[in-house]
Design a protein around this motif. Structure first.
Motif, PDB file in Angstrom:
ATOM      1  N   VAL A  63       0.849  -1.192   0.000  1.00 52.79           N
ATOM      2  CA  VAL A  63       0.000   0.000   0.000  1.00 52.79           C
ATOM      3  C   VAL A  63       0.884   1.241   0.000  1.00 52.79           C
ATOM      4  CG1 VAL A  63      -1.800   1.273   1.232  1.00 52.79           C
ATOM      5  CG2 VAL A  63      -1.767  -1.235   1.322  1.00 52.79           C
ATOM      6  N   SER A  64       0.665   2.091  -0.994  1.00 52.15           N
ATOM      7  CA  SER A  64       1.338   3.374  -1.047  1.00 52.15           C
ATOM      8  C   SER A  64       0.266   4.458  -1.019  1.00 52.15           C
ATOM      9  CB  SER A  64       2.180   3.489  -2.318  1.00 52.15           C
ATOM     10  OG  SER A  64       2.708   4.800  -2.416  1.00 52.15           O
ATOM     11  N   PRO A  65      -0.093   4.920   0.202  1.00 54.34           N
ATOM     12  CA  PRO A  65      -1.201   5.872   0.320  1.00 54.34           C
ATOM     13  C   PRO A  65      -0.994   7.131  -0.530  1.00 54.34           C
ATOM     14  CG  PRO A  65      -0.578   5.057   2.482  1.00 54.34           C
ATOM     15  CD  PRO A  65       0.463   4.574   1.514  1.00 54.34           C
ATOM     16  N   GLY A  66       0.249   7.635  -0.551  1.00 58.91           N
ATOM     17  CA  GLY A  66       0.532   8.847  -1.304  1.00 58.91           C
ATOM     18  C   GLY A  66       0.297   8.683  -2.801  1.00 58.91           C
ATOM     19  N   GLN A  67       0.539   7.469  -3.309  1.00 55.71           N
ATOM     20  CA  GLN A  67       0.376   7.192  -4.739  1.00 55.71           C
ATOM     21  C   GLN A  67      -0.988   6.576  -5.050  1.00 55.71           C
ATOM     22  OE1 GLN A  67       4.132   4.830  -4.585  1.00 55.71           O
ATOM     23  NE2 GLN A  67       4.560   5.800  -6.554  1.00 55.71           N
ATOM     24  N   ARG A  68      -1.769   6.323  -4.016  1.00 59.34           N
ATOM     25  CA  ARG A  68      -3.063   5.649  -4.170  1.00 59.34           C
ATOM     26  C   ARG A  68      -2.922   4.312  -4.891  1.00 59.34           C
ATOM     27  NH1 ARG A  68      -7.615   8.903  -3.226  1.00 59.34           N
ATOM     28  NH2 ARG A  68      -7.057  11.022  -2.662  1.00 59.34           N
ATOM     29  N   VAL A  69      -1.913   3.554  -4.481  1.00 60.60           N
ATOM     30  CA  VAL A  69      -1.680   2.222  -5.039  1.00 60.60           C
ATOM     31  C   VAL A  69      -1.932   1.188  -3.949  1.00 60.60           C
ATOM     32  CG1 VAL A  69       0.049   0.635  -5.990  1.00 60.60           C
ATOM     33  CG2 VAL A  69       0.047   3.036  -6.703  1.00 60.60           C
ATOM     34  N   VAL A  70      -2.736   0.191  -4.284  1.00 59.24           N
ATOM     35  CA  VAL A  70      -2.954  -0.955  -3.394  1.00 59.24           C
ATOM     36  C   VAL A  70      -2.826  -2.188  -4.263  1.00 59.24           C
ATOM     37  CG1 VAL A  70      -4.521  -2.116  -1.795  1.00 59.24           C
ATOM     38  CG2 VAL A  70      -4.623   0.382  -2.037  1.00 59.24           C
ATOM     39  N   GLU A  71      -1.893  -3.066  -3.914  1.00 58.60           N
ATOM     40  CA  GLU A  71      -1.700  -4.263  -4.725  1.00 58.60           C
ATOM     41  C   GLU A  71      -1.505  -5.470  -3.829  1.00 58.60           C
ATOM     42  OE1 GLU A  71       1.237  -5.975  -8.200  1.00 58.60           O
ATOM     43  OE2 GLU A  71       1.030  -3.809  -8.023  1.00 58.60           O
ATOM     44  N   VAL A  72      -2.096  -6.600  -4.223  1.00 63.06           N
ATOM     45  CA  VAL A  72      -1.859  -7.869  -3.543  1.00 63.06           C
ATOM     46  C   VAL A  72      -1.076  -8.742  -4.517  1.00 63.06           C
ATOM     47  CG1 VAL A  72      -2.905  -9.959  -2.572  1.00 63.06           C
ATOM     48  CG2 VAL A  72      -3.951  -7.721  -2.140  1.00 63.06           C
ATOM     49  N   ARG A  73       0.129  -9.156  -4.111  1.00 60.14           N
ATOM     50  CA  ARG A  73       0.970  -9.994  -4.972  1.00 60.14           C
ATOM     51  C   ARG A  73       1.106 -11.364  -4.315  1.00 60.14           C
ATOM     52  NH1 ARG A  73       4.616  -9.123  -9.469  1.00 60.14           N
ATOM     53  NH2 ARG A  73       3.287  -7.288  -9.607  1.00 60.14           N
TER      54      ARG A  73
END
Length: 125
Positions: A63-73
């Protein structure tokens, strides 16, 4: 040393407990990465996942809140039990919480959803 952790110790303990429970319940290795993912978030998430011990059965929630990225790998073994569709549902749930400003709550419910989807070591009562 690690970057400053976004949660105070009590809340961090709750996240650590949730990770332990998810891993114990499913038999998979759950990890959370919180922070900036740089210029190429997908590649960075892949690198972070590769660095995990037992990456084949590892599940990384990045989770990168600043970039608005949420990924499950997921690693190859983990993906058998946790298909992309299940991971996407958990991501949608987490994003909804994050939009409400609840980072910890989103992570906790996302981990619960992922562990439930993976099923695994649970015994019926």
């Amino acid at each position: 040393s690690r970057a400053a952790h976004p949660f105070p110790p009590v809340r961090r303990t709750r996240l650590d407990e949730a990770l332990t429970m998810a891993s114990r319940q499913s038999g998979l290795r759950f990890s959370v990465y919180l922070g900036d993912l740089g210029e190429a978030p997908n590649e960075r998430v892949a690198e972070l996942h590769e660095e995990l011990e037992g990456s084949s059965e590892a599940v990384l929630v990045a989770v990168s809140p600043g970039q608005r990225v949420v990924e499950v790998r997921t690693g190859p073994e983990a993906r058998v039990r946790l298909p992309d569709r299940s991971a996407k549902l958990a991501v949608m749930s987490m994003v909804a919480s994050f939009k409400e400003g609840d980072l910890l709550g989103g992570l906790l419910s996302g981990l619960r959803m992922l562990a439930d989807q993976a099923g695994g070591r649970r015994r019926t009562r």
